[in-house]
Design an enzyme around this catalytic site. Structure first.
Site, mmCIF file in Angstrom:
data_model
loop_
_atom_site.group_PDB
_atom_site.id
_atom_site.type_symbol
_atom_site.label_atom_id
_atom_site.label_comp_id
_atom_site.label_asym_id
_atom_site.label_seq_id
_atom_site.Cartn_x
_atom_site.Cartn_y
_atom_site.Cartn_z
ATOM 1 N N ARG B 299 0.800 -1.225 0.000
ATOM 2 C CA ARG B 299 0.000 0.000 0.000
ATOM 3 C C ARG B 299 0.835 1.277 0.000
ATOM 4 N NH1 ARG B 299 -4.798 -1.901 4.121
ATOM 5 N NH2 ARG B 299 -5.863 -3.154 2.560
ATOM 6 N N GLU B 387 -7.947 -0.750 16.436
ATOM 7 C CA GLU B 387 -7.166 0.245 15.711
ATOM 8 C C GLU B 387 -6.672 1.337 16.653
ATOM 9 O OE1 GLU B 387 -9.166 1.854 12.298
ATOM 10 O OE2 GLU B 387 -7.548 3.257 11.838
#
Lengths: 111, 574
Positions: B299, B387
């Site tokens: 990514r 997260e």
């Protein structure tokens, strides 16, 4: 292009009033895009629910759009007037926000 | 209302063993495990329960060494996770993620999440950066909604969990430096309430809502980081914000998650083209030693490649790259996309006829609250998971690790918070909420500035100056602008004297977002190298001397402090 959003506003116990706002838009933009822009440009106190913005995943932005129950994130802005109102069969909290949480997920049991 | 009735009166008060803040995947799992361990739980979310957060939005895959598709071991998953993290992973947390992942995925399977199957086994796809097929999914972009729905169903079956939506946690309450509860704003009434808890779990997700273009829910402006900082906890790796390279850009697509293209690109070999209609990924592929030569770039490199093509004047009209499926027949597209084809058609998109445009979009935050292997922060009684924590993914996250960490860390944090709660007495004192109640009660009506516009300005600022490619000049300018915005909002909340008041919510959000924006920009300015998701144009290339984590804290005088520490190694006991 310009859209006019005629929005039913107010809190429970107040007479409902309709306020109209003009928003500039690009073809393809959603009613929710228009509402969010309107808060930045005209009236930050306008209340409506949304969470996922775009994905039609959270289902929070349900309201009455031109008389039909629909999602603000999937209905497109159009030229001319679009009428927005809170869901008719739910308890009004304020402006376009109604009580849609399941009763056992609320802080207070509401009538 | 805050200023009416309740001034001087005691606010509504709730008592529990464990308070979980945030009802995404991590928070729901934390609540389930805490209840399973025997604790009374309150699961609070500012959105409706199970609707906000990132999990419900996730359309992609969940990585775990299940050995269903092909033989695998969690150590292989760990090796890939550590390699992607570019030397910065907390190995204890990464190992926990990889070792516990299969247990959580199997538990979800037992709860009928519906992992896609083939020939009697769970199908696992190979995503970039993984050495073998490891990523389970639910078909047709339904992974996140299915995970969310499954956990919600378990919540309904569990006893001892009280769910409260529409509740904005404003501050964690402390007594002698120990977390003892929280002060919250109840949106439908506009009233402040207090919660006493013997342990608190922050599960508020990431901070991608700080950026103009992002794939997150509206409530992901990094609340949890600000709550943790103000409570005295530390943050780690805050400079590492992951940008998803091929977020949808044009034409306007509504009713779909902007990151939807990846699995299709993956399955079908979608081509990434520049304005010259030339594939450009190979031009950048040589920079990545772990490139598998197939679905080429991880990514961070794909984000770099697209940004550089745009800068070189070879971008698509809307300022990204083209993604084309035109090499496929209508039947092949229908077969792979299933009902999604119709949703695209409703947006006027016909993939057999035209390429769509994509561009990098803020997607995930590697950094977060610093925790030990029990998911506890530096503040006794305060835990974090999902997260919202930093460390497991270092400088760059592998695709597929986000839902896995939500489930694994959620479960661990819930269990450990429950154990802590059950062996400690409540420390709550009404005094612990005074400062936050005073803040809320001090709210004033003000016509300017417009807080919604300030939120928009901050997002633009973060995208332009604290985005994937950074320079000293941009970061300095961002920090100055953040300081100006802090002055603009002042220390007294704005409100419009109503229930469900978005003006007050925006002000409270800005209070958090500005602190969190600063917590990203400060370590980004200090890190004078390029590593993973942190790319400094004025310091290209990785510098071995910077193989350290940066840790952010708030001093007693409310100044951000920065220190460095070597990444933690060694394994947690499973």
């Amino acid at each position: 292009m310009k859209a006019t959003l005629a929005i039913q506003r107010g809190a429970p116990g107040e007479p409902a009033r309709v306020e109209s706002f003009e928003v500039t838009f690009e073809p393809g933009q959603s009613v929710l895009d228009g509402l969010r822009a309107l808060r930045c440009e005209a009236d930050p106190s306008l209340a409506f629910r949304f969470s996922c913005i775009n994905a039609n995943a959270c289902k929070e932005c349900m309201m009455l759009i031109d008389g039909k129950v629909d999602y603000a994130c999937t209905v497109r802005l159009k030229e001319g007037v679009t009428a927005l109102a809170p869901l008719p069969k739910k308890i009004l909290i304020r402006d376009l926000v109604t009580e849609i949480a399941p009763p056992d997920e609320r802080l207070l049991p509401r009538p | 209302m805050i200023a009416q009735g309740n001034k001087g009166n005691a606010p509504a008060h709730i008592e529990t063993d464990v308070l979980v803040i945030g009802a995404g995947g991590a928070g729901m799992y934390a609540a389930l495990e805490a209840a399973r361990a025997g604790a009374a739980v309150v699961l609070a979310d500012r959105s409706l329960i199970g609707r906000g957060g990132a999990t419900v939005m996730a359309q992609m895959t969940v990585a775990a060494a299940l050995s269903e598709q092909t033989p695998d071991h969690w150590e292989h998953h760990l090796a890939d996770t550590l390699a992607a993290g570019r030397g910065l992973c907390d190995e204890r947390l990464a190992a926990l993620l990889c070792e516990d992942g299969p247990h959580r995925l199997r538990e979800m399977d037992g709860w009928k999440v519906g992992w896609a199957r083939e020939d009697g086994h769970i199908k696992q796809a190979q995503a970039p950066g993984h050495d073998r097929p490891r990523c389970a999914y639910v078909d047709f972009l339904s992974t996140g909604p299915a995970v969310s729905r499954t956990l919600r169903a378990q919540l309904n079956l569990a006893s001892g969990i009280r769910r409260i939506g529409e509740l904005v946690i404003v501050d964690v309450a402390l007594r002698d430096g120990v977390a003892c509860g929280a002060t919250a704003l109840h949106l439908p009434t506009g009233e402040a309430i207090t919660l006493a808890a013997k342990a608190i779990v922050i599960a508020t997700g990431g901070l991608t809502g700080l950026y103009r273009r992002n794939s997150a829910s509206s409530n992901m402006g990094g609340d949890g980081y600000a709550l943790a900082l103000r409570a005295g906890a530390e943050l780690v790796d805050m400079e590492f914000v992951q940008f998803f390279p091929i977020g949808h850009l044009a034409p306007r697509l509504v009713g779909m998650d902007p990151i939807m293209w990846d699995p299709f690109r993956y399955k079908l070999g979608g081509k990434l083209l520049n304005a010259e209609m030339r594939e450009f990924e190979q031009d950048y592929a040589t920079r990545d030693t772990r490139s598998d030569g197939r679905y080429v770039l991880t990514r961070d490199l794909a984000t770099y490649a697209i940004t550089k093509e745009v800068e070189a004047g070879r971008g698509s009209p809307a300022g990204g790259a083209y993604l084309s499926f035109r090499h496929l027949s209508e039947a092949e597209i229908r077969d792979a996309f299933g009902p999604v084809v119709d949703r695209l058609a409703a947006n006027g998109i016909d993939l057999t006829r035209r390429a769509i445009e994509v561009a990098p979009i803020a997607h995930y935050h590697m950094g977060g609250v610093r925790v030990d292997e029990t998911l506890r922060t530096a503040v006794p009684g305060l835990y974090a998971c999902g997260e919202a924590i930093g460390g497991a993914n270092g400088a760059n996250r592998l695709s597929g690790n986000a839902i896995t960490e939500a489930l694994v860390f959620g479960a661990r944090a819930g269990r450990n918070a429950a154990r802590h709660a059950l062996k400690n007495s409540p420390l709550w004192s009404p005094r612990a909420a005074y400062s936050t109640l005073d803040l809320l009660r001090g709210a004033k009506r003000r016509d300017a500035p417009n807080p919604a516009a300030l939120v928009r300005d901050l997002k633009a600022l973060m995208a332009d100056e604290v985005g994937p490619f950074r320079t000293e000049q941009k970061l300095q300018s961002a920090l100055e602008a953040i300081a100006r915005l802090k002055t603009d909002i002042g220390e007294t909340p704005f409100w419009s004297a109503t229930a469900f008041d978005p003006v007050l919510v925006d002000w409270l959000d800005l209070r958090n977002m500005l602190l969190v924006a600063q917590s990203v920009a400060v370590p980004a300015l200090a890190r004078i190298e390029s590593r993973g998701a942190h790319q400094r144009e004025d310091y290209p290339g990785l510098d071995e001397a910077w193989c350290v984590n940066q840790i952010v804290a708030l001093s007693p005088g409310n100044e951000l402090t920065l220190r460095r520490a070597a990444p933690s190694s060694g394994r947690a006991a499973a």
